[in-house]
Design a protein around this motif. Sequence first.
Motif, short mmCIF file in Angstrom:
data_model
loop_
_atom_site.label_atom_id
_atom_site.label_comp_id
_atom_site.label_asym_id
_atom_site.label_seq_id
_atom_site.Cartn_x
_atom_site.Cartn_y
_atom_site.Cartn_z
N PRO A 65 -10.67 -9.91 -5.46
CA PRO A 65 -10.50 -10.45 -4.10
C PRO A 65 -9.84 -11.83 -4.11
O PRO A 65 -9.04 -12.14 -3.21
N ASN A 92 -6.49 -11.89 -1.91
CA ASN A 92 -6.59 -12.60 -0.64
C ASN A 92 -5.79 -13.90 -0.58
O ASN A 92 -5.94 -14.67 0.37
N ARG A 93 -4.94 -14.14 -1.56
CA ARG A 93 -4.14 -15.36 -1.54
C ARG A 93 -3.22 -15.38 -0.32
O ARG A 93 -2.69 -14.35 0.11
N ASN A 94 -3.02 -16.56 0.21
CA ASN A 94 -2.18 -16.77 1.37
C ASN A 94 -0.72 -16.47 1.01
O ASN A 94 -0.15 -17.12 0.12
#
Length: 351
Positions: A45, A49-51
Amino acid sequence: MAEAKIHVPTIETKSPARSYNQEHRARKPTSAGRRVSVYVSWSFPGEANRNLAELDNRFSTMTEVRRVEWPAWEGAEWSSPLLFQQGIAGALELFFRAWIPFQQLVGEVTGHAVPVFQRVDQAGYRLPLDERVLGDADTLFIFGLDHNLTQQDASAEEIEALRQWLSREGTCLVLGPHHDVGASEDRNEREMEYAHHGDALVPREQRFGRYTRSLMQGLGVPVENRYGLRPGVIEGTRQIAPLTINRDLDTRGWLEGVTNFSFHKHLPHYEVTANDANAVRVLARQPIDLSKPHPFTAAGNREFNTLVWMPPAGSRAGEILVVDSTVFSTLFGADDSVKSFWKNLVRAREC
């Protein structure tokens, strides 16, 4: 200089049924083969979930992979959002697919299934390195694919568990801290590194290996992963240049029948930070592609360390090797030389 071709894995429609959310069942030791496990040090995750607005220190999305490597991944099995994830999670799943041939071959050689554990998996379950991973393993691969900013640090308990495991006769630890691109604060130097490796999917700063580095520090392994260097190829071919092998130091035969590893555009140099050449042996070096400059080659280097071995010493009865995880991936193919290396690492013999 010719470009190495990307190997796009096929999806087997008639392969055995796949299951998920199973708990690992310990394998009993046998005389036939070693029990091999893989531990991936990332938080799935944390990576997925990195921008996407951040340019550095993240994996590519599957959409970016398709764009840069068009049309290699344009089959519906890769491009359809109904069949394959198109974000970072999809690109991460490519790792798992590319490790399958390694798992299959090792399973055939050893007679044991090869589990792949994650420090934090897709469902958010956290698995530190403890007896659940170590208890039934004779050879353990730790793939250091965690970005540094996800803060995956080995705890004192994990380091001690691994130290106790290595006190057991016949254990073998294979550490794979990945590349460390863009460590310099100088943007011109980062741009030089980027132009050298030539991979549009790797940002100007992509720093890996925090977890494996913390393990190595705790275990006293004097090796540091540096840079992301493009290996040379044999002139006029797409074949990676052969390794420079110190066979006199390879008294275990890790590189028996091995001439080369697999091509990857950005491989780490494993810098040895201790002076005891007998305790820490550099078994193989990889020639560098010199067509584009790099700070490492500007300093006069023409090869980088790609395989380091620490034989048993003191209370440590087990072996430690340092080699990049891409050697066990088939995204760029795996020839007979690479497969010989896989077999050498897992054969049923005293390490």
